[in-house]
Scaffold this active site. Structure first.
Site, PDB file in Angstrom:
ATOM      1  N   ASP A  56       8.012   0.619   2.601  1.00  0.00           N
ATOM      2  CA  ASP A  56       7.158   1.064   3.702  1.00  0.00           C
ATOM      3  C   ASP A  56       5.690   0.738   3.440  1.00  0.00           C
ATOM      4  OD1 ASP A  56       8.992   1.983   5.487  1.00  0.00           O
ATOM      5  OD2 ASP A  56       8.941   4.062   4.783  1.00  0.00           O
ATOM      6  N   ALA A  57       5.276   0.777   2.193  1.00  0.00           N
ATOM      7  CA  ALA A  57       3.889   0.442   1.876  1.00  0.00           C
ATOM      8  C   ALA A  57       3.599  -1.018   2.202  1.00  0.00           C
ATOM      9  CB  ALA A  57       3.602   0.728   0.406  1.00  0.00           C
TER      10      ALA A  57
END
Length: 78
Positions: A56-57
């Site tokens: 997700d980062a």
């Protein structure tokens, strides 16, 4: 200006697709590993959450870059 907007949309869209595929593959492998050896599922779960956060980062970095490009181009119009 229009091409920058299209490029930002492509960056965000492909990043979302990549993140969705990565998280789904990670989840399926976790379930497969838990089904094969149920005793290690408790030790694998924190690692799965860390990897989901990293995936997700990477997507959010792409979103940030797209926002930066959009703000840079559209701020210079006025």
């Amino acid at each position: 200006m229009g091409l920058v907007a299209i490029a930002c949309g492509i960056i965000v869209g492909l990043g979302a697709i990549g993140a969705a595929i990565g998280i789904s593959m990670l989840g399926s492998k976790y379930i497969e590993a838990s089904a094969r050896q149920p005793e290690i599922s408790d030790s694998l779960l924190p690692k799965v959450f860390i990897l989901v956060g990293l995936v997700d980062a990477a997507f959010l970095i792409g979103v940030g870059i797209a926002i930066f490009f959009g703000m840079t181009v559209f701020a210079n119009v006025a």
